[in-house]
Design a protein around this motif. Structure first.
Motif, PDB file in Angstrom:
ATOM      1  N   SER A 112       0.829  -1.198   0.000  1.00  0.00           N
ATOM      2  CA  SER A 112       0.000   0.000   0.000  1.00  0.00           C
ATOM      3  C   SER A 112       0.869   1.255   0.000  1.00  0.00           C
ATOM      4  O   SER A 112       1.802   1.377   0.798  1.00  0.00           O
ATOM      5  CB  SER A 112      -0.910   0.027   1.233  1.00  0.00           C
ATOM      6  N   PRO A 113       0.569   2.212  -0.871  1.00  0.00           N
ATOM      7  CA  PRO A 113       1.320   3.464  -0.882  1.00  0.00           C
ATOM      8  C   PRO A 113       1.016   4.346   0.322  1.00  0.00           C
ATOM      9  O   PRO A 113       1.743   5.298   0.587  1.00  0.00           O
ATOM     10  CB  PRO A 113       0.877   4.133  -2.185  1.00  0.00           C
ATOM     11  N   ILE A 114      -0.028   4.022   1.070  1.00  0.00           N
ATOM     12  CA  ILE A 114      -0.400   4.831   2.228  1.00  0.00           C
ATOM     13  C   ILE A 114       0.689   4.779   3.289  1.00  0.00           C
ATOM     14  O   ILE A 114       1.101   5.812   3.833  1.00  0.00           O
ATOM     15  CB  ILE A 114      -1.748   4.363   2.814  1.00  0.00           C
ATOM     16  N   ASN A 138      -3.338  11.274   3.451  1.00  0.00           N
ATOM     17  CA  ASN A 138      -3.877   9.918   3.457  1.00  0.00           C
ATOM     18  C   ASN A 138      -5.164   9.880   2.625  1.00  0.00           C
ATOM     19  O   ASN A 138      -6.102  10.622   2.889  1.00  0.00           O
ATOM     20  CB  ASN A 138      -4.170   9.501   4.901  1.00  0.00           C
ATOM     21  N   PRO A 139      -5.232   9.027   1.611  1.00  0.00           N
ATOM     22  CA  PRO A 139      -6.413   9.006   0.742  1.00  0.00           C
ATOM     23  C   PRO A 139      -7.682   8.526   1.432  1.00  0.00           C
ATOM     24  O   PRO A 139      -8.785   8.709   0.891  1.00  0.00           O
ATOM     25  CB  PRO A 139      -6.003   8.049  -0.382  1.00  0.00           C
ATOM     26  N   LEU A 140      -7.564   7.932   2.617  1.00  0.00           N
ATOM     27  CA  LEU A 140      -8.750   7.507   3.359  1.00  0.00           C
ATOM     28  C   LEU A 140      -9.386   8.667   4.119  1.00  0.00           C
ATOM     29  O   LEU A 140     -10.489   8.524   4.658  1.00  0.00           O
ATOM     30  CB  LEU A 140      -8.381   6.384   4.329  1.00  0.00           C
ATOM     31  N   ASP A 141      -8.709   9.807   4.144  1.00  0.00           N
ATOM     32  CA  ASP A 141      -9.218  11.011   4.815  1.00  0.00           C
ATOM     33  C   ASP A 141     -10.043  11.809   3.813  1.00  0.00           C
ATOM     34  O   ASP A 141      -9.568  12.139   2.716  1.00  0.00           O
ATOM     35  CB  ASP A 141      -8.035  11.847   5.323  1.00  0.00           C
ATOM     36  N   ILE A 196      -9.577   0.843  -3.347  1.00  0.00           N
ATOM     37  CA  ILE A 196      -8.782   1.556  -4.348  1.00  0.00           C
ATOM     38  C   ILE A 196      -7.793   2.490  -3.664  1.00  0.00           C
ATOM     39  O   ILE A 196      -6.613   2.554  -4.028  1.00  0.00           O
ATOM     40  CB  ILE A 196      -9.696   2.340  -5.318  1.00  0.00           C
ATOM     41  N   ALA A 197      -8.265   3.216  -2.650  1.00  0.00           N
ATOM     42  CA  ALA A 197      -7.375   4.125  -1.915  1.00  0.00           C
ATOM     43  C   ALA A 197      -6.219   3.363  -1.287  1.00  0.00           C
ATOM     44  O   ALA A 197      -5.058   3.802  -1.341  1.00  0.00           O
ATOM     45  CB  ALA A 197      -8.168   4.867  -0.839  1.00  0.00           C
ATOM     46  N   GLN A 198      -6.510   2.227  -0.708  1.00  0.00           N
ATOM     47  CA  GLN A 198      -5.467   1.441  -0.040  1.00  0.00           C
ATOM     48  C   GLN A 198      -4.485   0.838  -1.035  1.00  0.00           C
ATOM     49  O   GLN A 198      -3.294   0.713  -0.736  1.00  0.00           O
ATOM     50  CB  GLN A 198      -6.120   0.333   0.794  1.00  0.00           C
ATOM     51  N   GLN A 199      -4.962   0.478  -2.217  1.00  0.00           N
ATOM     52  CA  GLN A 199      -4.098  -0.189  -3.191  1.00  0.00           C
ATOM     53  C   GLN A 199      -3.250   0.776  -4.005  1.00  0.00           C
ATOM     54  O   GLN A 199      -2.075   0.498  -4.257  1.00  0.00           O
ATOM     55  CB  GLN A 199      -4.939  -1.030  -4.153  1.00  0.00           C
ATOM     56  N   MET A 200      -3.869   1.888  -4.470  1.00  0.00           N
ATOM     57  CA  MET A 200      -3.095   2.766  -5.354  1.00  0.00           C
ATOM     58  C   MET A 200      -3.186   4.246  -5.015  1.00  0.00           C
ATOM     59  O   MET A 200      -2.604   5.070  -5.698  1.00  0.00           O
ATOM     60  CB  MET A 200      -3.456   2.526  -6.827  1.00  0.00           C
ATOM     61  N   GLY A 201      -3.890   4.600  -3.920  1.00  0.00           N
ATOM     62  CA  GLY A 201      -3.765   5.943  -3.390  1.00  0.00           C
ATOM     63  C   GLY A 201      -4.787   6.977  -3.790  1.00  0.00           C
ATOM     64  O   GLY A 201      -4.690   8.135  -3.367  1.00  0.00           O
ATOM     65  N   ARG A 202      -5.826   6.626  -4.577  1.00  0.00           N
ATOM     66  CA  ARG A 202      -6.796   7.649  -4.968  1.00  0.00           C
ATOM     67  C   ARG A 202      -7.695   7.999  -3.789  1.00  0.00           C
ATOM     68  O   ARG A 202      -8.255   7.118  -3.136  1.00  0.00           O
ATOM     69  CB  ARG A 202      -7.661   7.180  -6.137  1.00  0.00           C
ATOM     70  N   THR A 255      -7.326  15.756  -1.095  1.00  0.00           N
ATOM     71  CA  THR A 255      -7.664  15.901  -2.512  1.00  0.00           C
ATOM     72  C   THR A 255      -6.566  15.368  -3.421  1.00  0.00           C
ATOM     73  O   THR A 255      -6.759  15.241  -4.632  1.00  0.00           O
ATOM     74  CB  THR A 255      -7.928  17.377  -2.860  1.00  0.00           C
ATOM     75  N   LEU A 256      -5.408  15.067  -2.855  1.00  0.00           N
ATOM     76  CA  LEU A 256      -4.288  14.511  -3.613  1.00  0.00           C
ATOM     77  C   LEU A 256      -3.651  13.415  -2.771  1.00  0.00           C
ATOM     78  O   LEU A 256      -3.096  13.682  -1.709  1.00  0.00           O
ATOM     79  CB  LEU A 256      -3.265  15.603  -3.932  1.00  0.00           C
ATOM     80  N   GLY A 257      -3.776  12.184  -3.234  1.00  0.00           N
ATOM     81  CA  GLY A 257      -3.217  11.068  -2.479  1.00  0.00           C
ATOM     82  C   GLY A 257      -1.798  10.762  -2.897  1.00  0.00           C
ATOM     83  O   GLY A 257      -1.213  11.438  -3.757  1.00  0.00           O
TER      84      GLY A 257
END
Length: 464
Positions: free
Chosen positions: A10-12, A297-300, A72-78, A304-306
């Motif tokens: 994960s990129p997170i 963090n994209p989960l937040d 999706i956020a966890q896998q590639m950061g969107r 607006t930019l992960g």
């Protein structure tokens, strides 16, 4: 040591998110045999019945949206604030389902003769291998999966290691919808296993979306097998803001086109040419907008930019930015404003560069990240020359109030798609294709069915 697992980091936070064991060679062969068996029956199913079953498959996938968005956020950061991809997935899938009957119907020969029945029918190619990328793991895959099934083919999906869970989701949807057993299968494969499948001619068509180097590897693997290929590869998509453009609209749309999904869009804007009339105002407006992004963090929901999908991708863009500045470019964004960008991670602050030219990697090579170079041009001729000065050709965007001028300029651009006053959108009624090193073949539109079927001519004489 031989590769045994595929792992998604994960990129997170750089931690392992999911791990899958590679399939045994015997299991791969069994999957292909099952696909062949299922396809023989599926090709005989009327198109209207196929549409009902594929529609159920789509509905089962869409029902997973709430779980898919954070995945999706966890896998590639969107960032989760942008939702999933299923709006576009549904639009494309339902359009391709709707046009299937007409696109696949027999083509009568011209100048019909008494005593003869002459026509061209479209037959499914057989088994289609879809090698999907991580940046839009559902949208890119659906472009081929749905029309392939509608055309009467079986589909094998190999998803990117960064988005293993997307492959799982497609399989879950197929199982829940009741598609015939073996007709759709998600396979966990290594590069070597994929090469074996292609080299041995075990599938009839392969659609690959990825890098130019990846596309070359696919071509080498398939050489001599006569497997047909569809390749969507790299891009360095340009935009041109003419003197008659709505400058406020151009700024807003082009900043979004360059930085959405951290710039990880196949048709994202990577270089911008602005008429000298608007250049200064455009740069000021673009910088102002980019400084409003929230990197985190994209989960937040506030983000607006992960992060980019992997640290190595961020490092490539960091290198391009540094090289441009070393050669005289000006970096307009103070990266210190973006606390999440501490270096040595997948988190990368956005950047706007001026004073750039085509000797710099950032204006020549694919970035696929949150950076964009802006150049001043004097007229259409200069813009066209610069836009065509690239080994790639996926899409190009023109901002103007003159439709005829946009079409005329578009006729001279070496690209697969020409946009006017918009960018970063795939219209399912239009062919998605590229030129030069961007690839070959076409997805979406009725032309997609051309590559997923083969013609069979019927010359039937009945006057004897």
């Amino acid at each position: 040591m031989a590769e045994t697992d595929i792992v998604c980091i994960s990129p997170i936070d750089g931690r392992e998110l999911v791990r899958r064991s590679l399939m045994a060679e015997s299991a791969i062969d069994a999957a292909i045999a099952a696909a062949r068996k299922a396809q023989k029956d599926w090709r005989a199913v009327p198109i209207a019945e196929r549409a009902a079953k594929v529609g159920a498959f789509l509905d089962a996938l869409l029902a997973m949206n709430q779980e898919v968005v954070p995945e999706i956020a966890q896998q590639m950061g969107r960032p989760v604030r942008y939702g999933g991809e299923f709006g576009g997935v549904e639009e494309r899938a339902r359009y391709m389902m709707r046009i299937a009957e007409d696109s696949l119907k027999p083509i009568p020969a011209e100048n019909q003769k008494a005593g003869f029945r002459r026509m061209i029918k479209r037959e499914p190619v057989g088994v289609v291998l879809v090698i999907a990328p991580w940046n839009y793991p559902y949208l890119t895959a659906i472009n081929t999966i749905v029309p392939a099934l509608m055309a009467g083919n079986a589909v094998l999906l190999k998803h990117a290691s960064q988005t293993l869970l997307a492959g799982d989701r497609f399989q879950m949807a197929a199982d829940r919808s009741g598609l015939p057993k073996g007709l759709f299968q998600n396979l966990v494969l290594s590069h070597d296993q994929t090469s074996r499948i292609l080299g041995a001619g075990l599938v009839d068509h392969c659609n690959f979306t990825g890098s130019v180097s990846g596309g070359r590897s696919i071509e080498r693997a398939a050489a001599g097998s006569f497997t047909s290929l569809g390749l969507e590869l790299g891009g360095k998509d340009p935009a041109y803001v003419r003197a008659d453009a709505n400058i406020d609209h151009a700024i807003e749309n082009l900043v979004d086109g360059a930085f959405f999904n951290s710039g990880q869009c196949c048709c994202g804007i990577e270089r911008i040419y602005v008429h000298e009339k608007h250049y200064d105002a455009f740069v000021v407006g673009a910088v102002e907008l980019v400084n409003k992004y929230v990197l985190g963090n994209p989960l937040d929901e506030k983000t607006t930019l992960g992060p980019m999908a992997h640290k190595r991708f961020a490092d490539l863009v960091r290198g391009q930015n540094a090289e441009a500045v070393a050669k005289g470019a000006k970096a307009h964004i103070d990266t210190a404003r973006f606390a999440a960008d501490v270096g040595n991670t997948a988190y990368l602050a956005p950047q706007v560069l001026t004073g750039v030219d085509h000797s710099m990697s950032v204006m020549r090579d694919e970035s696929f990240g949150p950076t964009v170079g802006i150049m001043k041009v004097a007229n259409d001729e200069e813009a066209i020359r610069l836009m065509n000065d690239s080994p790639y050709g996926l899409s190009a965007a023109i901002w103007t109030s003159d439709v005829d001028a946009a079409e005329s300029i578009g006729d001279r651009l070496e690209t697969g798609t020409v946009f006017m006053n918009r960018c970063d959108y795939l219209d399912p009624a239009l062919a998605w294709t590229g030129v030069k090193e961007t690839g070959r073949g076409a997805s979406l539109s009725r032309l997609a069915y051309e590559s997923l079927t083969r013609p069979k001519s019927f010359h039937l004489r009945h006057d004897i």
